[in-house]
Write a protein that holds these residues in place. Sequence first.
Motif, short mmCIF file in Angstrom:
data_model
loop_
_atom_site.label_atom_id
_atom_site.label_comp_id
_atom_site.label_asym_id
_atom_site.label_seq_id
_atom_site.Cartn_x
_atom_site.Cartn_y
_atom_site.Cartn_z
N SER A 67 43.43 54.24 11.23
CA SER A 67 43.03 53.58 12.47
C SER A 67 42.44 54.58 13.47
CB SER A 67 44.23 52.84 13.09
OG SER A 67 45.29 53.73 13.39
N LEU A 68 42.94 55.83 13.47
CA LEU A 68 42.39 56.84 14.37
C LEU A 68 40.93 57.12 14.03
CD1 LEU A 68 42.71 59.02 16.56
CD2 LEU A 68 43.50 60.58 14.76
N PHE B 40 38.52 54.05 14.65
CA PHE B 40 38.19 53.79 16.05
C PHE B 40 36.91 54.52 16.45
CE2 PHE B 40 38.22 55.02 20.51
CZ PHE B 40 38.39 53.79 21.13
N GLN C 285 37.64 48.25 16.75
CA GLN C 285 38.17 49.28 17.64
C GLN C 285 39.44 48.81 18.31
OE1 GLN C 285 34.70 50.45 20.11
NE2 GLN C 285 34.97 52.48 19.21
N LEU C 286 39.45 47.56 18.76
CA LEU C 286 40.66 47.01 19.39
C LEU C 286 41.81 46.99 18.40
CD1 LEU C 286 42.11 45.60 21.72
CD2 LEU C 286 41.18 43.42 20.89
N SER D 98 42.14 48.86 15.79
CA SER D 98 42.51 50.25 15.50
C SER D 98 43.47 50.79 16.54
CB SER D 98 41.25 51.12 15.45
OG SER D 98 40.44 50.79 14.35
N VAL D 99 43.21 50.48 17.82
CA VAL D 99 44.11 50.93 18.89
C VAL D 99 45.50 50.33 18.71
CG1 VAL D 99 44.56 50.80 21.38
CG2 VAL D 99 42.27 51.35 20.56
N PHE E 290 47.18 51.96 15.67
CA PHE E 290 47.53 53.36 15.92
C PHE E 290 48.79 53.46 16.78
CE2 PHE E 290 47.27 57.22 18.51
CZ PHE E 290 47.13 58.19 17.53
N ILE E 291 48.81 52.71 17.88
CA ILE E 291 49.97 52.76 18.77
C ILE E 291 51.22 52.22 18.06
CG2 ILE E 291 50.95 51.85 20.91
CD1 ILE E 291 48.11 51.85 22.07
#
Length: 276
Positions: free
Chosen positions: A214-215, A218, A238-239, A241-242, A245-246
Amino acid sequence: MVAQVNRVAFELVGLQIYWYAIIIVSGIAVALWLANREAVRVGLKEDDMTNFILWALPIAIIGARLYYVLFDLAPYLADPVQIFNIRNGGLAIYGGLIAAVIVLIIYTRYHFIDPWLFLDVVAPGVMLAQAMGRWGNFMNHEAYGGETTRQFLENLHLPQFIINNMYIDGAFRQPTFLYESVWSFLGFVLILFIRKNGKIKRGELFLSYMVWYSLGRFFIEGMRTDSLYLFGGIRISQLLSVILFISGIILLYYRRKKSTNIKLYERDKGANQALI
């Protein structure tokens, strides 16, 4: 005029067989082979992996296609038959992964298998399959980035066949397919290193995969010209992926530091020296 690769590999009884399909199927086969090898080492059965893929593969393809179609709906409403035409691409990795994970959760619960252990076993192969699969995008001349120059591509010391095939729609393009392929392959190596050398808990290999992929996705997604969008120009991948990732970081921290009853990821002693 630069030479372009032919996305058709060969014809079989009048049916064109695309490189895209060959590469995707090859990636799946490699992922299954790796998962079968590792399953035996952690006390699972090869049949567990094979039976799972028989269910997960078709549903993952449907999920990948639905994800792509739902977030680019207008052209398919105009010509609904094209929803079923996947020969030219149009499969979203995230959609396929989400569908496959749902199948995995149901499958492991039905067969009384720890889902985290199962996810750890399949994670390295999935990462390698993704690295391979991006070359299917290359053969289809898709998943590329914005305009660049031939000099920029040559400065990356890329082979000429890649440079030549990055000339798309009248301009040279960023080889984002290659960036993601390399990133995924590095993630594959990293996961193998962690598995071989680290004392890890179940779930940490999969979560490492989730965070790593995911990093990279993005940043690479931000370079692409074919992204799917939400309202306000937000790129969907991208959304997502964030979010992944979190979520991955939080779960890694919790499982490593806060939870004391999670089993370790353990392999047979005879397999400890084997990288794959």
